[in-house]
Design a protein around this motif. Structure first.
Motif, PDB file in Angstrom:
ATOM      1  N   LEU A   1      13.476 -14.579  19.550  1.00  0.00           N
ATOM      2  CA  LEU A   1      12.447 -14.802  18.531  1.00  0.00           C
ATOM      3  C   LEU A   1      12.101 -16.285  18.409  1.00  0.00           C
ATOM      4  O   LEU A   1      10.934 -16.645  18.205  1.00  0.00           O
ATOM      5  CB  LEU A   1      12.924 -14.248  17.184  1.00  0.00           C
ATOM      6  CG  LEU A   1      13.216 -12.744  17.155  1.00  0.00           C
ATOM      7  CD1 LEU A   1      13.682 -12.307  15.771  1.00  0.00           C
ATOM      8  CD2 LEU A   1      11.998 -11.941  17.585  1.00  0.00           C
ATOM      9  N   ASN A   2      13.094 -17.158  18.525  1.00  0.00           N
ATOM     10  CA  ASN A   2      12.829 -18.599  18.466  1.00  0.00           C
ATOM     11  C   ASN A   2      11.972 -19.045  19.650  1.00  0.00           C
ATOM     12  O   ASN A   2      11.118 -19.924  19.512  1.00  0.00           O
ATOM     13  CB  ASN A   2      14.135 -19.388  18.451  1.00  0.00           C
ATOM     14  CG  ASN A   2      14.847 -19.317  17.118  1.00  0.00           C
ATOM     15  OD1 ASN A   2      14.234 -19.008  16.095  1.00  0.00           O
ATOM     16  ND2 ASN A   2      16.128 -19.585  17.114  1.00  0.00           N
ATOM     17  N   THR A   3      12.211 -18.458  20.816  1.00  0.00           N
ATOM     18  CA  THR A   3      11.416 -18.813  21.989  1.00  0.00           C
ATOM     19  C   THR A   3      10.015 -18.249  21.881  1.00  0.00           C
ATOM     20  O   THR A   3       9.040 -18.870  22.316  1.00  0.00           O
ATOM     21  CB  THR A   3      12.101 -18.298  23.273  1.00  0.00           C
ATOM     22  OG1 THR A   3      13.466 -18.718  23.277  1.00  0.00           O
ATOM     23  CG2 THR A   3      11.418 -18.845  24.515  1.00  0.00           C
ATOM     24  N   LYS A   4       9.889 -17.087  21.286  1.00  0.00           N
ATOM     25  CA  LYS A   4       8.575 -16.460  21.104  1.00  0.00           C
ATOM     26  C   LYS A   4       7.742 -17.175  20.051  1.00  0.00           C
ATOM     27  O   LYS A   4       6.544 -17.405  20.229  1.00  0.00           O
ATOM     28  CB  LYS A   4       8.759 -14.992  20.708  1.00  0.00           C
ATOM     29  CG  LYS A   4       7.467 -14.239  20.360  1.00  0.00           C
ATOM     30  CD  LYS A   4       7.763 -12.813  19.960  1.00  0.00           C
ATOM     31  CE  LYS A   4       6.489 -12.046  19.603  1.00  0.00           C
ATOM     32  NZ  LYS A   4       5.919 -12.461  18.305  1.00  0.00           N
ATOM     33  N   GLU A   5       8.382 -17.567  18.947  1.00  0.00           N
ATOM     34  CA  GLU A   5       7.642 -18.055  17.788  1.00  0.00           C
ATOM     35  C   GLU A   5       7.891 -19.520  17.463  1.00  0.00           C
ATOM     36  O   GLU A   5       7.196 -20.091  16.618  1.00  0.00           O
ATOM     37  CB  GLU A   5       7.999 -17.195  16.569  1.00  0.00           C
ATOM     38  CG  GLU A   5       7.686 -15.713  16.780  1.00  0.00           C
ATOM     39  CD  GLU A   5       8.263 -14.826  15.688  1.00  0.00           C
ATOM     40  OE1 GLU A   5       8.902 -15.380  14.771  1.00  0.00           O
ATOM     41  OE2 GLU A   5       8.073 -13.600  15.751  1.00  0.00           O
ATOM     42  N   GLY A   6       8.879 -20.137  18.081  1.00  0.00           N
ATOM     43  CA  GLY A   6       9.223 -21.513  17.763  1.00  0.00           C
ATOM     44  C   GLY A   6      10.385 -21.580  16.792  1.00  0.00           C
ATOM     45  O   GLY A   6      10.811 -20.570  16.223  1.00  0.00           O
ATOM     46  N   LEU A   7      10.905 -22.759  16.614  1.00  0.00           N
ATOM     47  CA  LEU A   7      12.060 -22.992  15.745  1.00  0.00           C
ATOM     48  C   LEU A   7      11.632 -23.924  14.626  1.00  0.00           C
ATOM     49  O   LEU A   7      11.233 -25.063  14.872  1.00  0.00           O
ATOM     50  CB  LEU A   7      13.199 -23.621  16.540  1.00  0.00           C
ATOM     51  CG  LEU A   7      14.461 -24.004  15.781  1.00  0.00           C
ATOM     52  CD1 LEU A   7      15.139 -22.770  15.195  1.00  0.00           C
ATOM     53  CD2 LEU A   7      15.424 -24.761  16.684  1.00  0.00           C
ATOM     54  N   ARG A   8      11.725 -23.437  13.382  1.00  0.00           N
ATOM     55  CA  ARG A   8      11.239 -24.234  12.261  1.00  0.00           C
ATOM     56  C   ARG A   8      12.201 -24.169  11.087  1.00  0.00           C
ATOM     57  O   ARG A   8      12.787 -23.128  10.802  1.00  0.00           O
ATOM     58  CB  ARG A   8       9.854 -23.769  11.807  1.00  0.00           C
ATOM     59  CG  ARG A   8       8.790 -23.960  12.872  1.00  0.00           C
ATOM     60  CD  ARG A   8       7.381 -23.735  12.358  1.00  0.00           C
ATOM     61  NE  ARG A   8       6.412 -24.002  13.404  1.00  0.00           N
ATOM     62  CZ  ARG A   8       5.943 -25.218  13.688  1.00  0.00           C
ATOM     63  NH1 ARG A   8       6.346 -26.251  12.978  1.00  0.00           N
ATOM     64  NH2 ARG A   8       5.075 -25.392  14.661  1.00  0.00           N
ATOM     65  N   TYR A   9      12.361 -25.316  10.426  1.00  0.00           N
ATOM     66  CA  TYR A   9      13.121 -25.416   9.185  1.00  0.00           C
ATOM     67  C   TYR A   9      12.249 -26.135   8.163  1.00  0.00           C
ATOM     68  O   TYR A   9      11.810 -27.262   8.409  1.00  0.00           O
ATOM     69  CB  TYR A   9      14.410 -26.210   9.386  1.00  0.00           C
ATOM     70  CG  TYR A   9      15.434 -25.538  10.260  1.00  0.00           C
ATOM     71  CD1 TYR A   9      16.178 -24.456   9.794  1.00  0.00           C
ATOM     72  CD2 TYR A   9      15.662 -25.980  11.550  1.00  0.00           C
ATOM     73  CE1 TYR A   9      17.120 -23.836  10.594  1.00  0.00           C
ATOM     74  CE2 TYR A   9      16.604 -25.370  12.359  1.00  0.00           C
ATOM     75  CZ  TYR A   9      17.331 -24.309  11.872  1.00  0.00           C
ATOM     76  OH  TYR A   9      18.265 -23.703  12.666  1.00  0.00           O
ATOM     77  N   PHE A  10      11.989 -25.484   7.036  1.00  0.00           N
ATOM     78  CA  PHE A  10      11.247 -26.103   5.942  1.00  0.00           C
ATOM     79  C   PHE A  10       9.909 -26.682   6.415  1.00  0.00           C
ATOM     80  O   PHE A  10       9.482 -27.744   5.983  1.00  0.00           O
ATOM     81  CB  PHE A  10      12.075 -27.201   5.279  1.00  0.00           C
ATOM     82  CG  PHE A  10      13.374 -26.720   4.736  1.00  0.00           C
ATOM     83  CD1 PHE A  10      13.432 -25.857   3.661  1.00  0.00           C
ATOM     84  CD2 PHE A  10      14.572 -27.118   5.316  1.00  0.00           C
ATOM     85  CE1 PHE A  10      14.631 -25.409   3.158  1.00  0.00           C
ATOM     86  CE2 PHE A  10      15.783 -26.680   4.826  1.00  0.00           C
ATOM     87  CZ  PHE A  10      15.822 -25.815   3.746  1.00  0.00           C
ATOM     88  N   GLY A  11       9.254 -25.995   7.351  1.00  0.00           N
ATOM     89  CA  GLY A  11       7.954 -26.451   7.806  1.00  0.00           C
ATOM     90  C   GLY A  11       8.009 -27.407   8.981  1.00  0.00           C
ATOM     91  O   GLY A  11       6.982 -27.697   9.587  1.00  0.00           O
TER      92      GLY A  11
ATOM     93  N   PRO B   1       6.988 -22.984  20.512  1.00  0.00           N
ATOM     94  CA  PRO B   1       7.548 -22.166  21.590  1.00  0.00           C
ATOM     95  C   PRO B   1       7.520 -22.839  22.954  1.00  0.00           C
ATOM     96  O   PRO B   1       8.405 -22.598  23.772  1.00  0.00           O
ATOM     97  CB  PRO B   1       6.659 -20.921  21.565  1.00  0.00           C
ATOM     98  CG  PRO B   1       6.156 -20.826  20.160  1.00  0.00           C
ATOM     99  CD  PRO B   1       5.982 -22.250  19.720  1.00  0.00           C
ATOM    100  N   VAL B   2       6.521 -23.688  23.212  1.00  0.00           N
ATOM    101  CA  VAL B   2       6.470 -24.379  24.500  1.00  0.00           C
ATOM    102  C   VAL B   2       7.673 -25.299  24.658  1.00  0.00           C
ATOM    103  O   VAL B   2       8.294 -25.359  25.727  1.00  0.00           O
ATOM    104  CB  VAL B   2       5.166 -25.185  24.642  1.00  0.00           C
ATOM    105  CG1 VAL B   2       5.240 -26.112  25.853  1.00  0.00           C
ATOM    106  CG2 VAL B   2       3.980 -24.254  24.794  1.00  0.00           C
ATOM    107  N   VAL B   3       8.023 -26.010  23.596  1.00  0.00           N
ATOM    108  CA  VAL B   3       9.159 -26.928  23.662  1.00  0.00           C
ATOM    109  C   VAL B   3      10.454 -26.135  23.821  1.00  0.00           C
ATOM    110  O   VAL B   3      11.283 -26.431  24.696  1.00  0.00           O
ATOM    111  CB  VAL B   3       9.210 -27.827  22.408  1.00  0.00           C
ATOM    112  CG1 VAL B   3      10.483 -28.667  22.395  1.00  0.00           C
ATOM    113  CG2 VAL B   3       7.981 -28.729  22.362  1.00  0.00           C
ATOM    114  N   ILE B   4      10.654 -25.131  22.963  1.00  0.00           N
ATOM    115  CA  ILE B   4      11.869 -24.318  23.055  1.00  0.00           C
ATOM    116  C   ILE B   4      11.955 -23.645  24.422  1.00  0.00           C
ATOM    117  O   ILE B   4      13.024 -23.587  25.037  1.00  0.00           O
ATOM    118  CB  ILE B   4      11.894 -23.253  21.944  1.00  0.00           C
ATOM    119  CG1 ILE B   4      11.854 -23.907  20.553  1.00  0.00           C
ATOM    120  CG2 ILE B   4      13.129 -22.368  22.074  1.00  0.00           C
ATOM    121  CD1 ILE B   4      13.007 -24.815  20.253  1.00  0.00           C
TER     122      ILE B   4
END
Length: 446
Positions: free
Chosen positions: A234-244, A249-252
């Motif tokens: 899910l992090n690779t699909k949607e990205g990794l975010r904390y508090f905005g 996803p490209v970076v991950i």
């Protein structure tokens, strides 16, 4: 009170020269990264007065370069480890910092047990320091885990030589205990099985001779994603975010190691709308579904990471080649870890897992094409308990019978705590003390 008493007992045992140094292997995001050339921090301090998560320059700095024709192990930049992430400082405004505790918890717990990370020798008894040494293994968590395992092998060899030289002990008599968390456990498990041996690009497996287990008495695993984690997908699909704040996803998706955290197909983590089980490590599926780096909304970020590539078609071709080789490499990594083998009798492997948080275990596509988390199992919020245990009955024909794990556990302890909270949990550290004293978790598990 109990932990203080255990710490006093440990110091008394240390004075008799009977305790081993401990090596801590942190998990994903657990090591700070900086530019070797400039010294600029790239991971480990964030916000107004630190690294800006979303600035283009910093995105280029943290992403692994995508270079067509270059093997996964040769994808390099100038980032180097620069210390343990004790706490992640996120600052919205100059006067409003939020401290997210990271791995400082496990360091404090080990200090309470009498370990010391800053002292080389605090008195000596029988040629050994009166306080047990604690080492932290720092590694670049973005790169493939077998590369980190090779660095761990070198790290341990250096410590063995130093202890042997400083305390007049034969190198073969210097032993360690390893405590690892999350992705760090995959690094440690590969090291124990294969030492510094690389994964072969041809698919041939390295020699499974447990060469890394020499000199290791206990491997203590906290929340290991042995069977993978849907959270990584899910992090690779949607990205990794904390508090905005966070990474796209490209970076991950540029990190080779993230794919090694994916679940195996046989564990039934992805289900299509026709109820067919899908392989998370299928680059064609990701491209067709426009997931992660293939999402059209990611093209502006992709343009930043590939400034010399003018067309989206060419950029996608580079992404596809990168994802394919990372996924293929991850399959080889999984195969290497999944090979059945009995560890040496001298090595004990202990598991602490969280089992009180609903944790995503299956992602399913509905008839309208939308994807949602269809199934949750108990875990720590990121890793389901069955993955930590490497329960091979999950998803198979015998899912209703007792767990079947190919890992020869010396003991298993279930803790009611979240993924990172396990590292500072009092119940964990109380039982850890007994393990490090060679007493086992409980008499019944010895």
């Amino acid at each position: 009170m109990l932990i203080s008493e255990l710490g006093m007992r440990r110091q008394r045992r240390a004075q008799l020269g009977t305790q081993r140094p401990v090596i801590v292997v942190p998990g994903y995001l657990g090591t700070k990264l900086k530019s070797q050339a400039s010294g600029e921090p790239v991971w480990g301090h964030f916000g107004f007065q630190g690294v800006l998560w979303t600035a283009g320059r910093h995105l280029r700095n943290i992403a692994i370069p995508m270079k067509p024709g270059v093997s996964v192990v040769d994808l390099k930049d100038d980032l180097v480890p620069s210390g343990l992430v004790g706490g992640v400082l996120i600052t919205y405004l100059p006067f409003l910092p939020i401290q997210l505790q990271a791995y400082i918890g496990i360091i404090h717990q080990l200090e309470r047990l009498g370990y010391c990370g800053s002292c080389e020798v605090v008195g000596q008894a029988n040629g050994l320091p009166s306080k047990r040494q604690m080492y932290v293994f720092e590694y670049d968590w973005r790169r493939s885990n077998e590369l980190s395992a090779a660095m761990l092998a070198q790290f341990i060899e250096e410590k063995q030589r130093k202890i042997s030289r400083d305390h007049q002990i034969a190198e073969q008599n210097v032993e360690f205990d390893i405590i690892c968390h999350s992705n760090g456990c995959l690094v440690a498990r590969y090291f124990l099985r294969y030492g510094a041996q690389p994964l072969m690009p041809t698919g041939a497996l390295p020699s499974l001779d447990w060469r890394g287990a020499k000199g290791i008495r206990n491997l203590v695993m906290l929340a290991p994603p042995n069977g993978g984690s849907l959270e990584a997908v899910l992090n690779t699909k949607e990205g990794l975010r904390y508090f905005g704040f966070g990474y796209s996803p490209v970076v991950i998706g540029s990190f080779p190691s993230v794919y090694q955290l994916f679940p195996r197909k046989r564990h039934h983590a992805l289900m299509g709308k026709d109820s067919q089980m899908l392989d998370p490590l299928d680059a064609d599926f990701w491209e067709a579904s426009q997931w992660g780096p293939f999402d059209p909304r990611e093209d502006p970020t992709l343009s930043l990471l590939l400034p010399g590539v003018s067309s989206r078609e060419d950029r996608l071709a580079i992404v596809k080649e990168h994802v394919q080789k990372c996924m293929s490499h991850a399959r080889r990594f999984h195969t290497a870890l999944d090979q059945p083998a009995s560890p040496p009798k001298s090595l004990k492997m202990w598991l602490f897992l969280g089992k009180d948080q609903p944790t995503a275990s299956m992602y399913k596509q509905a008839e309208d094409g939308e994807w949602t988390v269809k199934k949750e199992l108990l875990g720590d919020g990121q890793v389901v308990a069955t993955s930590a245990l490497m329960d091979e009955s999950v998803g198979g024909l015998f899912a209703d019978v007792s767990p079947r794990s190919p890992i020869a556990w010396s003991g298993v302890m279930m803790i009611f705590a979240k993924h990172l909270d396990l590292t500072r949990n009092d119940e964990f550290v109380t039982n850890l003390s007994f393990i490090l004293d060679d007493q086992g978790i409980l008499q019944g598990l010895r």
